[in-house]
Design a protein around this motif. Structure first.
Motif, mmCIF file in Angstrom:
data_model
loop_
_atom_site.group_PDB
_atom_site.id
_atom_site.type_symbol
_atom_site.label_atom_id
_atom_site.label_comp_id
_atom_site.label_asym_id
_atom_site.label_seq_id
_atom_site.Cartn_x
_atom_site.Cartn_y
_atom_site.Cartn_z
ATOM 1 N N ASN A 22 -1.163 8.527 23.570
ATOM 2 C CA ASN A 22 -0.933 9.690 22.710
ATOM 3 C C ASN A 22 -0.964 9.271 21.245
ATOM 4 O O ASN A 22 -1.018 8.091 20.910
ATOM 5 N N ASP A 23 -0.917 10.249 20.378
ATOM 6 C CA ASP A 23 -1.056 9.995 18.945
ATOM 7 C C ASP A 23 0.007 9.040 18.404
ATOM 8 O O ASP A 23 -0.240 8.316 17.450
ATOM 9 N N SER A 24 1.175 9.015 19.023
ATOM 10 C CA SER A 24 2.257 8.187 18.486
ATOM 11 C C SER A 24 2.077 6.696 18.769
ATOM 12 O O SER A 24 2.647 5.868 18.056
ATOM 13 N N ILE A 25 1.299 6.322 19.782
ATOM 14 C CA ILE A 25 1.149 4.886 20.091
ATOM 15 C C ILE A 25 -0.289 4.377 19.988
ATOM 16 O O ILE A 25 -0.488 3.171 19.888
ATOM 17 N N ARG A 26 -1.256 5.252 20.006
ATOM 18 C CA ARG A 26 -2.665 4.835 20.091
ATOM 19 C C ARG A 26 -3.053 3.837 18.995
ATOM 20 O O ARG A 26 -3.604 2.777 19.273
ATOM 21 N N LYS A 27 -2.752 4.143 17.754
ATOM 22 C CA LYS A 27 -3.133 3.255 16.645
ATOM 23 C C LYS A 27 -2.424 1.905 16.740
ATOM 24 O O LYS A 27 -3.016 0.869 16.448
ATOM 25 N N ARG A 28 -1.160 1.912 17.159
ATOM 26 C CA ARG A 28 -0.423 0.647 17.334
ATOM 27 C C ARG A 28 -1.091 -0.227 18.382
ATOM 28 O O ARG A 28 -1.229 -1.440 18.205
ATOM 29 N N VAL A 29 -1.476 0.393 19.490
ATOM 30 C CA VAL A 29 -2.108 -0.344 20.581
ATOM 31 C C VAL A 29 -3.434 -0.946 20.104
ATOM 32 O O VAL A 29 -3.712 -2.132 20.323
ATOM 33 N N PHE A 30 -4.252 -0.139 19.436
ATOM 34 C CA PHE A 30 -5.558 -0.630 19.004
ATOM 35 C C PHE A 30 -5.422 -1.701 17.919
ATOM 36 O O PHE A 30 -6.179 -2.669 17.901
#
Length: 144
Positions: A22-30
């Motif tokens: 979801n939007d809250s974790i996607r950028k952190r994961v990538f």
């Protein structure tokens, strides 16, 4: 010394295509995937995706195999997601992946395609995207 320049566009989904990213974790994961790849001497040029999948554009090093790079990127990131409890349920990537070689003349276009995943998936589902890949490359549809 050997020199190589083998660019690869790889796509993989979450297990059962569960929309964990979801939007809250996607950028952190990538961001983590990119940092970890650098530590493992994988040139991960760009990574992005949407709720249930990721796209990576990377260069295979002269001692690297596609399977090993996929294992290092997917395996470590799922372990990191679970260790940091970023999802309520246990996270894992699907075993399969799709990968194609990218001509150096198409790198900028593929990079832009990957960076525009959020806008792209407002118009097309992941299933439609995979169907297009399967038709374009003559692959049989893979089942979960």
């Amino acid at each position: 010394m050997s020199w190589t320049s083998i660019w690869v566009h790889m796509v993989f989904s979450t297990k059962y295509r569960t929309p964990f990213l979801n939007d809250s974790i996607r950028k952190r994961v990538f961001y983590h995937m990119k940092e970890n790849a650098e530590k493992k001497d994988i040139w991960l040029d760009v990574v992005n995706g949407y709720h249930d999948h990721a796209h990576c554009l990377f260069v295979l090093g002269r001692d690297q195999t596609l399977a090993n790079v996929a294992r290092l990127i997917k395996g470590e990131s799922s372990c990191w997601i679970n260790q940091n409890k970023l999802t309520r349920e246990k996270f894992s990537w699907q075993d399969d992946y799709w990968a194609v070689g990218v001509s150096e003349t198409h790198i900028a276009r593929v990079r832009q395609y990957i960076l525009n995943q959020e806008a792209h998936h407002r118009k097309k589902t992941f299933e439609e995207e995979i169907d297009r890949f399967n038709k374009k490359y003559g692959w049989q549809q893979l089942k979960d």
